[in-house]
Motif scaffolding. Structure first.
Motif, PDB file in Angstrom:
ATOM      1  N   SER A  53       0.970  -1.237  -0.450  1.00 26.62           N
ATOM      2  CA  SER A  53      -0.214  -0.098   0.108  1.00 26.62           C
ATOM      3  C   SER A  53       0.704   0.986   0.064  1.00 26.62           C
ATOM      4  CB  SER A  53      -0.697  -0.191   1.359  1.00 26.62           C
ATOM      5  OG  SER A  53      -0.440   0.107   2.236  1.00 26.62           O
ATOM      6  N   ILE A  54       0.105   2.306  -0.169  1.00 29.18           N
ATOM      7  CA  ILE A  54       0.883   3.522  -0.495  1.00 29.18           C
ATOM      8  C   ILE A  54       0.905   4.526   0.584  1.00 29.18           C
ATOM      9  CG2 ILE A  54       1.420   5.338  -1.855  1.00 29.18           C
ATOM     10  CD1 ILE A  54       1.487   3.613  -4.121  1.00 29.18           C
ATOM     11  N   VAL A  55       1.485   5.008   1.424  1.00 30.20           N
ATOM     12  CA  VAL A  55       0.553   6.317   2.172  1.00 30.20           C
ATOM     13  C   VAL A  55       1.679   7.491   1.041  1.00 30.20           C
ATOM     14  CG1 VAL A  55       0.017   4.840   4.070  1.00 30.20           C
ATOM     15  CG2 VAL A  55       2.472   5.603   3.451  1.00 30.20           C
ATOM     16  N   ARG A  56       0.463   8.387   1.730  1.00 32.97           N
ATOM     17  CA  ARG A  56       1.353  10.496   1.450  1.00 32.97           C
ATOM     18  C   ARG A  56       0.961  11.187   2.704  1.00 32.97           C
ATOM     19  NH1 ARG A  56       1.698  13.498  -3.745  1.00 32.97           N
ATOM     20  NH2 ARG A  56      -0.572  13.846  -2.884  1.00 32.97           N
ATOM     21  N   HIS A  57       2.398  12.058   3.470  1.00 38.39           N
ATOM     22  CA  HIS A  57       2.140  12.651   4.176  1.00 38.39           C
ATOM     23  C   HIS A  57       2.477  13.909   4.021  1.00 38.39           C
ATOM     24  CE1 HIS A  57       2.271   8.696   7.057  1.00 38.39           C
ATOM     25  NE2 HIS A  57       1.320   9.615   7.625  1.00 38.39           N
ATOM     26  N   LYS A  58       1.781  15.373   4.433  1.00 42.09           N
ATOM     27  CA  LYS A  58       2.611  16.178   3.769  1.00 42.09           C
ATOM     28  C   LYS A  58       2.613  16.813   5.507  1.00 42.09           C
ATOM     29  CE  LYS A  58      -0.069  20.070   3.056  1.00 42.09           C
ATOM     30  NZ  LYS A  58      -1.133  21.303   2.675  1.00 42.09           N
ATOM     31  N   VAL A  59       4.156  17.544   5.169  1.00 42.26           N
ATOM     32  CA  VAL A  59       5.627  17.172   6.511  1.00 42.26           C
ATOM     33  C   VAL A  59       5.645  18.865   6.458  1.00 42.26           C
ATOM     34  CG1 VAL A  59       7.257  16.261   8.526  1.00 42.26           C
ATOM     35  CG2 VAL A  59       6.031  14.846   6.557  1.00 42.26           C
ATOM     36  N   LEU A  60       5.218  19.643   7.849  1.00 41.29           N
ATOM     37  CA  LEU A  60       5.634  21.422   8.321  1.00 41.29           C
ATOM     38  C   LEU A  60       6.604  20.747   9.373  1.00 41.29           C
ATOM     39  CD1 LEU A  60       2.910  22.897   8.174  1.00 41.29           C
ATOM     40  CD2 LEU A  60       3.950  22.513   6.430  1.00 41.29           C
ATOM     41  N   ALA A  61       8.682  20.704   9.414  1.00 36.68           N
ATOM     42  CA  ALA A  61       9.057  20.472   9.844  1.00 36.68           C
ATOM     43  C   ALA A  61      10.273  21.667   9.706  1.00 36.68           C
ATOM     44  CB  ALA A  61      10.059  18.945   9.674  1.00 36.68           C
ATOM     45  N   GLU A  62      10.399  22.030  11.117  1.00 35.50           N
ATOM     46  CA  GLU A  62      11.078  22.982  12.053  1.00 35.50           C
ATOM     47  C   GLU A  62      12.250  22.383  12.432  1.00 35.50           C
ATOM     48  OE1 GLU A  62      11.196  27.198  14.032  1.00 35.50           O
ATOM     49  OE2 GLU A  62      11.016  25.914  15.491  1.00 35.50           O
ATOM     50  N   PHE A  63      13.791  22.203  11.354  1.00 34.28           N
ATOM     51  CA  PHE A  63      14.375  21.839  12.320  1.00 34.28           C
ATOM     52  C   PHE A  63      15.625  23.021  13.429  1.00 34.28           C
ATOM     53  CE2 PHE A  63      13.162  19.443   8.193  1.00 34.28           C
ATOM     54  CZ  PHE A  63      13.375  18.301   8.852  1.00 34.28           C
ATOM     55  N   THR A  64      16.274  22.743  14.068  1.00 38.77           N
ATOM     56  CA  THR A  64      17.130  23.830  14.605  1.00 38.77           C
ATOM     57  C   THR A  64      18.427  22.234  14.504  1.00 38.77           C
ATOM     58  OG1 THR A  64      16.114  24.085  16.380  1.00 38.77           O
ATOM     59  CG2 THR A  64      17.946  25.049  16.648  1.00 38.77           C
ATOM     60  N   ILE A  65      19.201  23.457  14.345  1.00 41.05           N
ATOM     61  CA  ILE A  65      21.193  22.373  13.830  1.00 41.05           C
ATOM     62  C   ILE A  65      21.900  23.107  14.651  1.00 41.05           C
ATOM     63  CG2 ILE A  65      22.586  22.088  12.331  1.00 41.05           C
ATOM     64  CD1 ILE A  65      20.413  22.158   9.980  1.00 41.05           C
ATOM     65  N   GLU A  66      22.313  22.465  15.471  1.00 38.20           N
ATOM     66  CA  GLU A  66      23.933  23.015  16.116  1.00 38.20           C
ATOM     67  C   GLU A  66      25.064  22.088  15.649  1.00 38.20           C
ATOM     68  OE1 GLU A  66      22.588  23.424  20.602  1.00 38.20           O
ATOM     69  OE2 GLU A  66      21.321  25.045  20.004  1.00 38.20           O
ATOM     70  N   ASP A  67      26.560  22.619  15.566  1.00 37.49           N
ATOM     71  CA  ASP A  67      27.739  22.178  15.790  1.00 37.49           C
ATOM     72  C   ASP A  67      27.078  21.074  14.649  1.00 37.49           C
ATOM     73  OD1 ASP A  67      28.534  23.463  17.757  1.00 37.49           O
ATOM     74  OD2 ASP A  67      27.855  21.837  19.231  1.00 37.49           O
ATOM     75  N   GLU A  68      26.705  20.903  13.280  1.00 40.16           N
ATOM     76  CA  GLU A  68      26.457  20.386  12.378  1.00 40.16           C
ATOM     77  C   GLU A  68      25.299  19.137  12.201  1.00 40.16           C
ATOM     78  OE1 GLU A  68      30.081  19.836   9.989  1.00 40.16           O
ATOM     79  OE2 GLU A  68      30.994  21.665  10.113  1.00 40.16           O
ATOM     80  N   LYS A  69      24.873  18.943  13.661  1.00 40.04           N
ATOM     81  CA  LYS A  69      24.244  18.360  13.992  1.00 40.04           C
ATOM     82  C   LYS A  69      22.486  18.361  13.773  1.00 40.04           C
ATOM     83  CE  LYS A  69      27.042  14.651  15.156  1.00 40.04           C
ATOM     84  NZ  LYS A  69      27.503  13.471  15.764  1.00 40.04           N
ATOM     85  N   VAL A  70      21.561  17.847  13.328  1.00 42.92           N
ATOM     86  CA  VAL A  70      20.391  18.171  14.340  1.00 42.92           C
ATOM     87  C   VAL A  70      20.153  17.325  15.767  1.00 42.92           C
ATOM     88  CG1 VAL A  70      17.491  17.761  14.343  1.00 42.92           C
ATOM     89  CG2 VAL A  70      19.268  17.640  12.012  1.00 42.92           C
ATOM     90  N   ILE A  71      19.534  19.253  16.284  1.00 45.15           N
ATOM     91  CA  ILE A  71      19.123  19.121  17.703  1.00 45.15           C
ATOM     92  C   ILE A  71      17.837  18.650  18.085  1.00 45.15           C
ATOM     93  CG2 ILE A  71      19.460  21.761  18.650  1.00 45.15           C
ATOM     94  CD1 ILE A  71      20.758  20.205  20.778  1.00 45.15           C
ATOM     95  N   LYS A  72      17.015  19.450  16.890  1.00 49.58           N
ATOM     96  CA  LYS A  72      16.008  19.793  17.398  1.00 49.58           C
ATOM     97  C   LYS A  72      14.502  19.024  15.953  1.00 49.58           C
ATOM     98  CE  LYS A  72      12.272  22.060  19.770  1.00 49.58           C
ATOM     99  NZ  LYS A  72      11.607  23.722  20.628  1.00 49.58           N
ATOM    100  N   CYS A  73      13.201  19.442  16.282  1.00 48.08           N
ATOM    101  CA  CYS A  73      13.153  19.095  14.964  1.00 48.08           C
ATOM    102  C   CYS A  73      11.497  19.040  15.762  1.00 48.08           C
ATOM    103  CB  CYS A  73      12.630  17.499  14.009  1.00 48.08           C
ATOM    104  SG  CYS A  73      11.353  17.482  13.045  1.00 48.08           S
ATOM    105  N   ASP A  74      10.483  20.023  15.291  1.00 49.44           N
ATOM    106  CA  ASP A  74       9.146  20.822  15.595  1.00 49.44           C
ATOM    107  C   ASP A  74       8.557  20.325  14.467  1.00 49.44           C
ATOM    108  OD1 ASP A  74       6.712  21.289  17.040  1.00 49.44           O
ATOM    109  OD2 ASP A  74       7.404  23.666  17.456  1.00 49.44           O
ATOM    110  N   GLU A  75       7.546  19.357  14.574  1.00 49.60           N
ATOM    111  CA  GLU A  75       7.522  18.910  12.853  1.00 49.60           C
ATOM    112  C   GLU A  75       5.211  18.422  13.368  1.00 49.60           C
ATOM    113  OE1 GLU A  75       7.257  14.444  11.272  1.00 49.60           O
ATOM    114  OE2 GLU A  75       8.964  15.234  11.486  1.00 49.60           O
TER     115      GLU A  75
END
Length: 127
Positions: free
Chosen positions: A87-109
């Motif tokens: 089966s196929i599913v599709r999601h619309k995603v709104l995501a805010e990524f916070t990056i520190e020291d070249e890594k994602v530290i937080k995602c609010d989605e």
């Protein structure tokens, strides 16, 4: 930062194989994800990715739009998943990524199921 997020999507989410080293490459050990009223810490996020790999045969992520501000990138993207049952599913995603020291530290989605069985509604936060 858009290139960083695109590469993260390719290496961690679109990659059909679970690879914890790739997760460690992109995500801080202090990572926190807030998704659809669920909160996942780094260890829970790893379990979430493992669960995705158990359920999803193929995933494609298309960034529709993005905005950057210092160490934050916001994306609106479509995640199309072919589940192992075909089966196929599709999601619309709104995501805010916070990056520190070249890594994602937080995602609010926020994730919205736009196609597929309602049982896949929480695919973005399942553990």
């Amino acid at each position: 930062m858009k290139h960083f997020i695109q590469q993260l999507f390719r290496d961690v989410l679109e990659n059909p194989v679970f690879d914890q080293l790739l997760i460690e490459k992109y995500f801080s050990k202090e990572y926190l994800q807030l998704v659809d009223h669920q909160q996942l810490n780094y260890e829970e996020f790893i379990l979430h990715i493992k669960k995705l790999k158990e359920k999803v045969a193929k995933q494609n992520i298309e960034i529709l739009s993005y905005a950057e501000n210092k160490n934050i990138i916001f994306t609106k993207h479509i995640a199309k998943s072919v589940l192992k049952d075909g089966s196929i599913v599709r999601h619309k995603v709104l995501a805010e990524f916070t990056i520190e020291d070249e890594k994602v530290i937080k995602c609010d989605e926020l994730t919205l199921l736009i196609e597929g069985n309602i049982t896949a509604k929480d695919l973005g936060s399942e553990i």
